[in-house]
Scaffold this motif. Structure first.
Motif, PDB file in Angstrom:
ATOM      1  N   LEU A 206      21.061  60.624  36.592  1.00  0.00           N
ATOM      2  CA  LEU A 206      21.226  60.346  38.025  1.00  0.00           C
ATOM      3  C   LEU A 206      20.467  59.092  38.440  1.00  0.00           C
ATOM      4  CD1 LEU A 206      21.029  63.861  39.713  1.00  0.00           C
ATOM      5  CD2 LEU A 206      23.043  62.477  39.222  1.00  0.00           C
ATOM      6  N   LEU A 207      19.325  58.872  37.809  1.00  0.00           N
ATOM      7  CA  LEU A 207      18.547  57.672  38.127  1.00  0.00           C
ATOM      8  C   LEU A 207      19.312  56.409  37.744  1.00  0.00           C
ATOM      9  CD1 LEU A 207      15.874  56.434  39.087  1.00  0.00           C
ATOM     10  CD2 LEU A 207      15.051  56.619  36.721  1.00  0.00           C
ATOM     11  N   VAL A 208      19.938  56.409  36.569  1.00  0.00           N
ATOM     12  CA  VAL A 208      20.732  55.247  36.139  1.00  0.00           C
ATOM     13  C   VAL A 208      21.947  55.069  37.045  1.00  0.00           C
ATOM     14  CG1 VAL A 208      22.084  54.266  34.262  1.00  0.00           C
ATOM     15  CG2 VAL A 208      19.945  55.442  33.762  1.00  0.00           C
ATOM     16  N   ALA A 209      22.594  56.178  37.414  1.00  0.00           N
ATOM     17  CA  ALA A 209      23.748  56.088  38.325  1.00  0.00           C
ATOM     18  C   ALA A 209      23.337  55.498  39.671  1.00  0.00           C
ATOM     19  CB  ALA A 209      24.360  57.469  38.518  1.00  0.00           C
ATOM     20  N   THR A 210      22.172  55.899  40.173  1.00  0.00           N
ATOM     21  CA  THR A 210      21.685  55.352  41.441  1.00  0.00           C
ATOM     22  C   THR A 210      21.416  53.857  41.323  1.00  0.00           C
ATOM     23  OG1 THR A 210      20.656  57.476  41.948  1.00  0.00           O
ATOM     24  CG2 THR A 210      19.912  55.576  43.208  1.00  0.00           C
ATOM     25  N   ALA A 211      20.812  53.459  40.200  1.00  0.00           N
ATOM     26  CA  ALA A 211      20.542  52.030  39.998  1.00  0.00           C
ATOM     27  C   ALA A 211      21.836  51.231  39.953  1.00  0.00           C
ATOM     28  CB  ALA A 211      19.750  51.832  38.713  1.00  0.00           C
ATOM     29  N   ILE A 212      22.847  51.781  39.269  1.00  0.00           N
ATOM     30  CA  ILE A 212      24.154  51.096  39.213  1.00  0.00           C
ATOM     31  C   ILE A 212      24.758  51.000  40.611  1.00  0.00           C
ATOM     32  CG2 ILE A 212      26.526  51.289  38.380  1.00  0.00           C
ATOM     33  CD1 ILE A 212      25.426  52.501  35.818  1.00  0.00           C
ATOM     34  N   GLY A 213      24.643  52.072  41.395  1.00  0.00           N
ATOM     35  CA  GLY A 213      25.178  52.040  42.758  1.00  0.00           C
ATOM     36  C   GLY A 213      24.501  50.999  43.623  1.00  0.00           C
ATOM     37  N   ILE A 214      23.170  50.911  43.520  1.00  0.00           N
ATOM     38  CA  ILE A 214      22.429  49.916  44.302  1.00  0.00           C
ATOM     39  C   ILE A 214      22.847  48.505  43.896  1.00  0.00           C
ATOM     40  CG2 ILE A 214      20.139  48.942  44.721  1.00  0.00           C
ATOM     41  CD1 ILE A 214      19.015  51.776  44.433  1.00  0.00           C
ATOM     42  N   ALA A 215      22.916  48.249  42.588  1.00  0.00           N
ATOM     43  CA  ALA A 215      23.266  46.912  42.106  1.00  0.00           C
ATOM     44  C   ALA A 215      24.695  46.543  42.473  1.00  0.00           C
ATOM     45  CB  ALA A 215      23.079  46.854  40.590  1.00  0.00           C
ATOM     46  N   THR A 216      25.636  47.491  42.334  1.00  0.00           N
ATOM     47  CA  THR A 216      27.043  47.199  42.645  1.00  0.00           C
ATOM     48  C   THR A 216      27.229  46.898  44.124  1.00  0.00           C
ATOM     49  OG1 THR A 216      27.740  48.674  40.846  1.00  0.00           O
ATOM     50  CG2 THR A 216      29.400  48.070  42.484  1.00  0.00           C
ATOM     51  N   GLY A 217      26.603  47.697  44.990  1.00  0.00           N
ATOM     52  CA  GLY A 217      26.737  47.447  46.420  1.00  0.00           C
ATOM     53  C   GLY A 217      26.155  46.107  46.827  1.00  0.00           C
ATOM     54  N   ALA A 218      24.978  45.796  46.288  1.00  0.00           N
ATOM     55  CA  ALA A 218      24.350  44.511  46.620  1.00  0.00           C
ATOM     56  C   ALA A 218      25.205  43.347  46.124  1.00  0.00           C
ATOM     57  CB  ALA A 218      22.952  44.448  46.003  1.00  0.00           C
ATOM     58  N   TYR A 219      25.732  43.486  44.906  1.00  0.00           N
ATOM     59  CA  TYR A 219      26.582  42.421  44.349  1.00  0.00           C
ATOM     60  C   TYR A 219      27.867  42.254  45.150  1.00  0.00           C
ATOM     61  CZ  TYR A 219      29.850  40.160  41.119  1.00  0.00           C
ATOM     62  OH  TYR A 219      30.803  39.342  40.559  1.00  0.00           O
ATOM     63  N   ALA A 220      28.486  43.377  45.535  1.00  0.00           N
ATOM     64  CA  ALA A 220      29.743  43.303  46.293  1.00  0.00           C
ATOM     65  C   ALA A 220      29.528  42.621  47.640  1.00  0.00           C
ATOM     66  CB  ALA A 220      30.306  44.708  46.494  1.00  0.00           C
ATOM     67  N   LEU A 221      28.493  43.010  48.355  1.00  0.00           N
ATOM     68  CA  LEU A 221      28.233  42.411  49.670  1.00  0.00           C
ATOM     69  C   LEU A 221      27.895  40.926  49.551  1.00  0.00           C
ATOM     70  CD1 LEU A 221      26.166  45.282  51.320  1.00  0.00           C
ATOM     71  CD2 LEU A 221      28.528  44.645  51.806  1.00  0.00           C
ATOM     72  N   ALA A 222      27.100  40.577  48.536  1.00  0.00           N
ATOM     73  CA  ALA A 222      26.739  39.166  48.356  1.00  0.00           C
ATOM     74  C   ALA A 222      27.959  38.336  47.968  1.00  0.00           C
ATOM     75  CB  ALA A 222      25.658  39.040  47.284  1.00  0.00           C
ATOM     76  N   ALA A 223      28.812  38.869  47.071  1.00  0.00           N
ATOM     77  CA  ALA A 223      29.999  38.126  46.632  1.00  0.00           C
ATOM     78  C   ALA A 223      30.977  37.924  47.783  1.00  0.00           C
ATOM     79  CB  ALA A 223      30.674  38.862  45.480  1.00  0.00           C
ATOM     80  N   LEU A 224      31.225  38.965  48.565  1.00  0.00           N
ATOM     81  CA  LEU A 224      32.153  38.843  49.692  1.00  0.00           C
ATOM     82  C   LEU A 224      31.612  37.893  50.756  1.00  0.00           C
ATOM     83  CD1 LEU A 224      33.291  42.564  50.034  1.00  0.00           C
ATOM     84  CD2 LEU A 224      34.664  40.632  49.228  1.00  0.00           C
ATOM     85  N   ASP A 225      30.308  37.936  50.974  1.00  0.00           N
ATOM     86  CA  ASP A 225      29.700  37.018  51.944  1.00  0.00           C
ATOM     87  C   ASP A 225      29.821  35.569  51.467  1.00  0.00           C
ATOM     88  OD1 ASP A 225      27.903  36.512  54.340  1.00  0.00           O
ATOM     89  OD2 ASP A 225      26.691  35.664  52.724  1.00  0.00           O
ATOM     90  N   GLN A 226      29.584  35.343  50.165  1.00  0.00           N
ATOM     91  CA  GLN A 226      29.703  33.988  49.634  1.00  0.00           C
ATOM     92  C   GLN A 226      31.144  33.497  49.711  1.00  0.00           C
ATOM     93  OE1 GLN A 226      27.423  31.725  48.589  1.00  0.00           O
ATOM     94  NE2 GLN A 226      29.181  30.360  48.428  1.00  0.00           N
ATOM     95  N   SER A 227      32.091  34.361  49.399  1.00  0.00           N
ATOM     96  CA  SER A 227      33.502  33.971  49.480  1.00  0.00           C
ATOM     97  C   SER A 227      33.897  33.642  50.909  1.00  0.00           C
ATOM     98  CB  SER A 227      34.378  35.100  48.936  1.00  0.00           C
ATOM     99  OG  SER A 227      35.740  34.754  48.996  1.00  0.00           O
ATOM    100  N   SER A 228      33.459  34.462  51.857  1.00  0.00           N
ATOM    101  CA  SER A 228      33.780  34.219  53.265  1.00  0.00           C
ATOM    102  C   SER A 228      33.156  32.920  53.757  1.00  0.00           C
ATOM    103  CB  SER A 228      33.300  35.391  54.115  1.00  0.00           C
ATOM    104  OG  SER A 228      33.633  35.209  55.470  1.00  0.00           O
ATOM    105  N   THR A 229      31.928  32.646  53.332  1.00  0.00           N
ATOM    106  CA  THR A 229      31.258  31.404  53.729  1.00  0.00           C
ATOM    107  C   THR A 229      31.987  30.188  53.183  1.00  0.00           C
ATOM    108  OG1 THR A 229      29.106  32.522  53.801  1.00  0.00           O
ATOM    109  CG2 THR A 229      29.089  30.124  53.616  1.00  0.00           C
ATOM    110  N   SER A 230      32.406  30.257  51.929  1.00  0.00           N
ATOM    111  CA  SER A 230      33.127  29.139  51.311  1.00  0.00           C
ATOM    112  C   SER A 230      34.492  28.938  51.961  1.00  0.00           C
ATOM    113  CB  SER A 230      33.294  29.383  49.810  1.00  0.00           C
ATOM    114  OG  SER A 230      32.041  29.437  49.158  1.00  0.00           O
ATOM    115  N   LEU A 231      35.170  30.043  52.296  1.00  0.00           N
ATOM    116  CA  LEU A 231      36.465  29.933  52.960  1.00  0.00           C
ATOM    117  C   LEU A 231      36.316  29.325  54.344  1.00  0.00           C
ATOM    118  CD1 LEU A 231      39.487  30.534  52.728  1.00  0.00           C
ATOM    119  CD2 LEU A 231      39.043  32.763  53.773  1.00  0.00           C
TER     120      LEU A 231
END
Length: 477
Positions: free
Chosen positions: A258-283
């Motif tokens: 569960l600890l590893v799953a939580t870490a993956i969830g935290i990393a995936t959410g942070a990466y998704a939000l950062a990637a979408l924000d960067q794409s929106s800024t570039s667009l």
């Protein structure tokens, strides 16, 4: 004394509980105890239920990220490629049409006709370029009358335009310049009244799609982020709650899976939000900073070709060419205009200066601040425009002095016009590279997000189920 015979043993069979109420404080009958155990919420049942339902918050989060990626890709494809390509082609079509008209004017002003029969080679070359752009526009255009009808109208009117110009070239080759000019004026009415307006309609249709898509992307970007953040928080909270409950039940501090799953969830959410924000800024940078200058320069390119064509009309009939001169000045105002008394448009343009309140395509581009190379190229184009206006003034002076042949020769030479067009093309290429760079950045920001999201969802689901399964086996064994 006679003894009584012994009592017969009881018959074999199931024991029957004595009738009567159960005394409080005593154990219930065996069947009642079994039914109670079956109805209780036991730890194994909780673990099995959690294993079955673990995919729900994970799936909700994965779907939210997928929706964000899909919307982002649709916006980038439309704004960065599809609609932009349609707008560029529309302006090329308009420039091709004006170039055809200009070739005829050159032939009418040239002492030596361009051809003895049919269309001259220069005209055929420009015609092929126009046909290629029309085919490209039809292939790239989305379905709908707003796109197809202008192209159909251009194709229909173009046949009539070519037929008239064939007659004009033939009359010119036979030495009948008056009839050639008369027929050309009929052809120009088709150009000015149908062909160029239809090219503008095609441009407007693509511009509408681009602006509508970008506005829609901007409006729902906030709701998409809220959707992702909401499902992300719910997922992390449920994982944390599961970790706490297992720690209390099994006296363990942490469940590693569960600890590893939580870490993956935290990393995936942070990466998704950062990637979408960067794409929106570039667009946003591509659309609001780089695209408008590219579009304005494309319009300027088509407008200056139309201005030269109006200039040729004026030379065909200097004594009665007031409408042509007015048309030329109207095109000049579209390119660059000033409102104060601190110098003419030609003087300001030649110096590369854009005073406050100046308007027109070139003034807009110079003030856009797209990139260092694009800004320098835009000022060079403005200076070349000043040279073009000065050349036009000298040509007018020659006509006023009676040197009609000299004015026509200067027009046919077109050195200042060529420099101006080349400067516009250079500035447009510089801004187009900046636009493409922003679009590529928007595409690259989320290029791997869909795959990462899918892999992360699968990994989290497997880890959660595995972690709960280990505790279930531990409890049962």
């Amino acid at each position: 004394m006679t003894l009584a015979p012994p009592a017969a043993p009881p018959a074999a069979g199931p024991a029957v509980a004595p009738a009567g109420p159960v005394v409080p404080g005593t154990a219930p009958p065996a069947p009642a105890r079994m039914g109670a155990r079956r109805g209780r919420v036991t730890t194994p049942r909780v673990l099995r239920g959690a294993m079955a339902a673990a995919w729900l918050p994970i799936a909700a989060f994965a779907v939210a990220v997928h929706v964000g990626v899909t919307r982002d890709h649709d916006a980038v494809d439309t704004v960065g490629r599809e609609a932009t390509q349609g707008i560029t082609v529309a302006q090329q079509i308009k420039a091709n049409l004006s170039a055809l008209d200009g070739i005829v004017v050159q032939d009418l002003l040239d002492p030596v006709p361009l051809a003895t029969s049919g269309f001259p080679e220069e005209y055929d070359s420009a015609r092929r370029s126009l046909d290629e752009n029309l085919v490209l526009a039809a292939a790239q255009a989305p379905p709908g009358a707003a796109y197809s009808q202008p192209l159909v109208n251009i194709d229909y009117a173009l046949a009539h335009y070519h037929a008239l110009l064939r007659e004009s070239f033939a009359a010119r080759a036979q030495g009948d310049a008056g009839r050639a000019t008369e027929i050309y004026r009929s052809a120009h009415a088709v150009m000015d009244g149908t062909l160029l307006p239809q090219a503008d309609l095609f441009d407007k249709a693509n511009s509408y799609v681009l602006n509508a898509t970008y506005d829609r992307h901007t409006a729902r970007s906030s709701s998409t982020v809220q959707f992702i953040v909401g499902t992300w928080v719910v997922l992390l909270v449920l994982l944390a709650v599961a970790q706490l409950l297992l720690a209390r039940k099994f006296r363990r501090v942490l469940n590693l899976a569960l600890l590893v799953a939580t870490a993956i969830g935290i990393a995936t959410g942070a990466y998704a939000l950062a990637a979408l924000d960067q794409s929106s800024t570039s667009l946003t940078a591509a659309r609001e900073r780089a695209f408008d200058p590219v579009h304005q320069l494309a319009r300027a390119r088509a407008t200056v070709v139309s201005a030269r064509q109006a200039e040729g009309h004026w030379l065909l009939d200097p004594s009665g060419g007031a409408p042509a001169e007015a048309d030329f000045l109207a095109k000049v105002d579209k390119l660059f205009r000033v409102h104060d008394g601190g110098g003419t448009a030609a003087e300001r343009a030649a110096a590369g200066l854009v005073p406050p309140g100046a308007g027109g395509y070139l003034a807009t581009v110079v003030a856009a601040d797209v990139s260092e190379s694009g800004d320098a190229a835009a000022r060079d184009a403005l200076a070349a425009f000043g040279g073009y206006l000065e050349d036009h003034a000298r040509m007018q002076a020659r006509v006023t002095a009676g040197d009609f042949a000299g004015a026509s020769a200067a027009y046919l030479d077109g050195e200042a016009f060529t420099r101006f067009v080349d400067a516009i093309d250079h500035a447009q290429s510089a801004d187009q590279r900046t636009f493409d760079r922003h679009v590529d950045a928007a595409t690259g920001a989320t290029a791997h997000l869909a795959a990462v999201n899918l892999a992360a969802a699968a990994a989290m689901a497997a880890l959660v189920v595995f972690g709960l399964y280990l505790r279930l086996r531990e409890y049962q064994g």
